[in-house]
Scaffold this motif. Structure first.
Motif, mmCIF file in Angstrom:
data_model
loop_
_atom_site.group_PDB
_atom_site.id
_atom_site.type_symbol
_atom_site.label_atom_id
_atom_site.label_comp_id
_atom_site.label_asym_id
_atom_site.label_seq_id
_atom_site.Cartn_x
_atom_site.Cartn_y
_atom_site.Cartn_z
ATOM 1 N N PHE A 1 0.800 -1.213 0.166
ATOM 2 C CA PHE A 1 -0.075 -0.117 0.014
ATOM 3 C C PHE A 1 0.866 1.343 -0.065
ATOM 4 O O PHE A 1 0.603 2.315 -0.761
ATOM 5 N N GLY A 2 1.798 1.427 0.945
ATOM 6 C CA GLY A 2 2.740 2.504 0.714
ATOM 7 C C GLY A 2 3.548 2.464 -0.350
ATOM 8 O O GLY A 2 3.587 3.742 -0.750
ATOM 9 N N LEU A 3 3.826 1.645 -1.215
ATOM 10 C CA LEU A 3 4.760 1.840 -2.350
ATOM 11 C C LEU A 3 3.738 2.282 -3.276
ATOM 12 O O LEU A 3 4.030 3.189 -3.974
ATOM 13 N N LEU A 4 2.575 1.668 -3.566
ATOM 14 C CA LEU A 4 1.532 2.191 -4.581
ATOM 15 C C LEU A 4 0.927 3.754 -4.350
ATOM 16 O O LEU A 4 1.031 4.516 -5.333
ATOM 17 N N LEU A 5 0.669 4.032 -2.936
ATOM 18 C CA LEU A 5 0.334 5.239 -2.892
ATOM 19 C C LEU A 5 1.598 6.462 -3.169
ATOM 20 O O LEU A 5 1.173 7.532 -3.578
ATOM 21 N N SER A 6 2.725 5.956 -2.537
ATOM 22 C CA SER A 6 3.713 7.115 -2.816
ATOM 23 C C SER A 6 4.157 7.151 -4.195
ATOM 24 O O SER A 6 4.289 8.234 -4.751
#
Length: 434
Positions: free
Chosen positions: A323-328
């Protein structure tokens, strides 16, 4: 975590630091520094010294405080949850805005190899976005796979870069450094402005302190990787950028989207320029891969402590904070799209100043955290820490009003999330019973 679950060892960690530092800055930064001419060397010298001081403080912190999340962990340990959140949020903004800048620099380097790919601003933006999402896919495959890509790309760019700098010294002519200060600004003003730009090339020395949750023997490997990586990358970058100024005519340097490539072609012919363009493209891709790896690690650590939304702490089957990878990457993409009508150099300059402004706050707080956790440190250590703190404040001023305003707005946007998290969950301190 067991040793097998910690895929990053000493070599991989040094590659992460060197690879994150040597990226877009060394190949595109000379164009942003062109208005200052040879006077930019003043800013370079101060930046290298200041970055070394900061890297030294980070190495001390890595030995003294075991944590996951780098500056966030140090800030939270020294000053509590609220300051820890602000630092985590600020560093997170730094990473995804840095990725926008690196992706743009990748497009500029690719354009030197394949001009049609960046013939229009829309095509340039498409190339930048493509590189960003390829690196995101690599990191979604797992930390081990991302580390392997990082080690390979670091080797492929470091050796040619050092060779370029050493060979280029023989072709530099003194006339290229005159006038010494073409901007006409006071030398102190030049040094201050240049410090903010050249610090971009030094960002990443703290990379080893961020993913310590997946590092083997972090108390030993992290400090070594921080200092060794910073020295190797910093000296190579300063050498190469200085040589470019002495090889390329000022008017060509100022307008070039790939000044180091243009310098190689100007001196040694188009084949050399094409070869260096390939190296620059690999370099930017490698740096982008490393920063994409980092962009989810600080939110992961903060989420595990209950300061970021819980979704940032969820790991997929490969142990990746998807999730953090995709949002960033989505936010970095938005920054690229919102500014794609700017020239590559203008977009790159704006992005690096924004990223630098948001990372200087974690630097400042990290030094203050060291002061608080080591109140009885020796006098020479306190003196070095004071120099690191002074440099970080000085560089922050040099980022300029627009970048500071945007950075301030982005940091303030995180405060409602902190308030929401506190309403939903007790503080980490309360949960731990401290």
């Amino acid at each position: 975590m067991t040793a097998s679950a910690r895929p990053l060892g000493q070599a991989a960690l040094i590659a992460l630091v060197v690879g994150n530092m040597i990226g877009s800055g060394v190949f595109l930064l000379p164009a942003a520094l062109a208005p200052y001419g040879a006077a930019s060397l003043l800013g370079w010298a101060l930046t290298l010294a200041g970055a070394l001081l900061l890297a030294t403080v980070y190495a001390w912190l890595a030995r003294a405080i075991r944590n996951h999340g780098g500056a966030y962990g140090y800030a939270r340990r020294a000053f509590g949850d609220s300051v820890g959140f602000v630092v985590a949020w600020s560093y997170w903004v730094c990473t995804w805005s840095a990725n926008a800048a690196i992706a743009v620099a990748f497009a500029g380097s690719l354009g030197a190899v394949w001009p049609e790919a960046t013939a229009t601003p829309l095509r340039s933006a498409a190339c930048a976005l493509g590189a960003l999402w390829i690196c995101t896919a690599v990191n979604l495959a797992g930390v081990r796979e991302a580390a392997r890509v990082q080690m390979l790309t670091t080797l492929l760019k470091l050796v040619p870069l050092v060779l370029f700098g050493l060979l280029g010294l023989g072709w530099v002519h003194a006339g290229a450094y005159r006038p010494f200060n073409p901007s006409g600004l006071p030398l102190f003003g030049v040094a201050t402005s240049v410090a903010a730009l050249t610090l971009w090339a030094m960002l990443g020395f703290e990379a080893a302190t961020v993913p310590t949750g997946v590092v083997r023997d972090p108390e030993r490997t992290v400090p070594r990787a921080t200092v060794i990586g910073m020295l190797v990358a910093g000296l190579a970058t300063m050498l190469a950028c200085t040589v470019v100024i002495g090889l390329l005519p000022p008017q060509e340097l100022h307008g070039s989207a790939a000044p180091m490539v243009a310098a190689a072609a100007h001196v040694w012919g188009p084949v050399a320029g094409l070869g260096l363009a390939v190296v620059a493209t690999i370099s930017c891709f490698g740096a982008l891969n490393g920063w994409v790896l980092l962009q989810a690690q600080t939110p992961l650590a903060a989420a595990q402590d209950g300061l970021f939304p819980a979704r940032f702490a969820r790991l997929d089957a490969r142990g990746t904070p998807a999730f953090g990878l995709l949002l960033s990457s989505g936010l970095a993409s938005a920054l690229i799209v919102a500014n794609y009508s700017r020239t590559l150099v203008a977009l790159f300059t704006f992005s690096i100043l924004l990223s630098t402004a948001t990372t200087l706050l974690p630097y400042v707080v990290s030094v203050l955290a060291w002061w608080r956790t080591e109140p009885h440190a020796r006098a020479w250590r306190r003196l070095l820490a004071a120099g690191a703190l002074a440099y970080a404040f000085w560089a922050l001023v040099g980022t300029g009003g627009e970048s500071l305003l945007w950075a301030g707005v982005l940091v303030l946007l995180g405060l409602p999330i902190l308030a929401w998290q506190r309403l939903r969950t007790p503080s980490a301190s309360a949960r731990s019973g401290s």
